[in-house]
Design an enzyme around this catalytic site. Structure first.
Site, PDB file in Angstrom:
ATOM      1  N   LYS A   1      -4.208   1.257   8.862  1.00 38.40           N
ATOM      2  CA  LYS A   1      -2.754   1.371   8.939  1.00 38.40           C
ATOM      3  C   LYS A   1      -2.249   1.410  10.384  1.00 38.40           C
ATOM      4  CE  LYS A   1      -3.387   4.168   4.848  1.00 38.40           C
ATOM      5  NZ  LYS A   1      -3.564   5.551   4.370  1.00 38.40           N
TER       6      LYS A   1
ATOM      7  N   HIS B   1       0.868  -1.172   0.000  1.00 40.55           N
ATOM      8  CA  HIS B   1       0.000   0.000   0.000  1.00 40.55           C
ATOM      9  C   HIS B   1       0.910   1.228   0.000  1.00 40.55           C
ATOM     10  CE1 HIS B   1      -3.819   2.036   1.763  1.00 40.55           C
ATOM     11  NE2 HIS B   1      -3.025   2.950   1.241  1.00 40.55           N
TER      12      HIS B   1
ATOM     13  N   ARG C   1      -7.936  15.229   2.015  1.00 43.57           N
ATOM     14  CA  ARG C   1      -7.720  15.833   3.336  1.00 43.57           C
ATOM     15  C   ARG C   1      -6.280  15.579   3.749  1.00 43.57           C
ATOM     16  NH1 ARG C   1      -7.401  11.049   6.085  1.00 43.57           N
ATOM     17  NH2 ARG C   1      -8.784   9.377   5.414  1.00 43.57           N
TER      18      ARG C   1
END
Length: 445
Positions: free
Chosen positions: A236, A207, A290
């Site tokens: 995560k 990822h 964001r």
């Protein structure tokens, strides 16, 4: 520059914004629920306004109360942090209608990129590869047909989802028949939108995400990439920058991220998430419109303050950095310190923190709203802080992180710190052999 901003968030990100705003001479207002009355952001902001009881939908997701707090205190802009209202285009639009600047992208960009289906379309228009998959699926019959064409296993995903929530791996036709309705209901409960898309499920992948900044006029730069492969339940745990990918592949992914963000004239901080398979093929997953929890590692290797850049762009001062101005140095690692018990499937562990001592020393940074005597409320995410280290090389950064973890003491609730110490000693991690199934396949839990 703004004279006063309101922070529509809580915890470490609210404190993070307060700190930069104070250094810029900008007054801050923080909203809070009754559960956060004694939190550090409330204690340190210039002003604070209670917007409701502990439940998020009655406080941090209460748009009328948040807007009223901004208008009542004379705040010119709202920083949404991450989570809660950060990726809500309706909220951004309501801010605009009330003459309040939303510190983030436009509602139009958020709508275009906010759904996974919309993000896939924009990626295709930008010549950025995506995982084989679909747009929004109308019913189980359409899902069965799509899965037959894509090939099992497949992944059902909430189109409006984020943070790893609303995902189901399906390996057979019978599983799909049972899972489709459940996935729709979970998507509706989590995100208020039952729309489901399907993608080919890759068993092992990295990822990797690209950090971008844009001025809303087509000028977009990247600030390197991060590897966020070590996860639990699709969320995560450890992030690092840069990744250990070959340089040619890194440059391809960075260029793809910038290209996609330019396509929508992106404004502010954003993150484009990619997966990279064992053969070095990369695919766009989604864009988070964001600031990210893990923005700190990119700040450490670039020397830039992302919240400051956000405020400058939102205030109309533009983005004066060119790509060649961004100089990346060394290696940074972040461990998310969660109040969870790794030995019990990461069960949340709310409660009083009897004593807290965070690490210090060269190259160590702590972003946390926790303090000795603080009571972790059970109503929100389990994140209580982030431990970040920076050093000249990845090897040295790993050693520094292990030292900092061992120096950190939290008495009271269980935390993820013991797990991270084990990971820093893990030979697969040390040589950069990380995939999203790392905890299952490379660790003895």
């Amino acid at each position: 520059m703004f004279k006063k901003i309101l922070i529509a968030n809580r915890g470490e990100i609210a404190l993070r914004v307060i700190r930069t705003a104070r250094e810029m001479g900008v007054k801050t207002v923080v909203v809070y629920s009754t559960a956060d009355e004694k939190s550090l952001p409330v204690l340190l902001a210039d002003e604070s306004v209670c917007v409701g009881p502990p439940a998020s939908n009655a406080s941090y997701l209460n748009i009328p109360n948040i807007l009223s707090a901004a208008l009542m205190t004379g705040a010119e802009a709202i920083h949404p942090g991450y989570g809660f209202m950060a990726e809500n285009p309706d909220f951004a639009e309501m801010c605009r209608e009330h003459g309040i600047v939303f510190i983030g992208p436009t509602p139009e960009s958020m709508r275009a990129l906010g759904s996974k289906a919309g993000g896939r379309d924009i990626a295709a228009q930008s010549s950025v590869p995506v995982v084989p998959g679909t747009g929004v699926l109308e019913d189980v019959a359409a899902a069965l047909l799509a899965a037959k064409q894509i090939g099992y296993p497949v992944l059902l995903k909430a189109s409006a989802g984020g943070g790893g929530r609303g995902q189901k791996v399906v390996r057979t036709q019978e599983e799909l028949k049972a899972a489709f309705g459940q996935a729709q209901e979970e998507a509706r409960l989590y995100f208020g939108d039952p729309a489901i898309i399907m993608e080919k499920f890759l068993e092992e992948f990295r990822h990797v995400e690209v950090q971008v900044m844009g001025d809303g006029q087509g000028h977009v730069i990247h600030i390197g990439e991060r590897d966020c492969s070590i996860q639990r339940r699709n969320q995560k745990l450890i992030e690092e920058a840069p990744s250990t990918l070959p340089d040619t592949l890194r440059q391809e992914i960075l260029s793809a991220g910038v290209r996609l963000a330019q396509h929508v004239n992106y404004a502010g901080a954003g993150t484009l998430e990619f997966i990279v398979d064992r053969d070095g093929n990369y695919y766009f997953m989604e864009m988070n419109t964001r600031i990210q929890v893990e923005h700190c590692v990119s700040e450490e290797i670039s020397g830039l303050d992302f919240v400051k850049l956000q405020l400058q762009i939102a205030a109309g001062e533009g983005l004066h950095l060119r790509q060649e101005d961004v100089k990346l140095r060394g290696h940074a690692i972040e461990c998310r310190i969660n109040a969870e018990d790794p030995d019990k499937d990461f069960r949340p562990a709310a409660g009083k923190m009897d004593d807290v001592h965070f690490a210090g020393g060269p190259g160590v940074r702590v972003d946390s709203h926790a303090y000795s005597g603080y009571v972790i409320p059970p109503h929100y995410d389990s994140l209580i802080g982030k431990l970040i280290v920076h050093h000249d090389s990845r090897e040295e950064a790993i050693r520094r992180m292990k030292r900092a973890l061992e120096e950190t003491v939290i008495q009271g609730p269980k935390t993820t710190i013991p797990l991270y110490i084990k990971i820093m000693d893990n030979p697969f991690y040390k040589r950069g052999a990380v995939m999203t199934n790392f905890l299952k396949t490379r660790m003895e839990m």
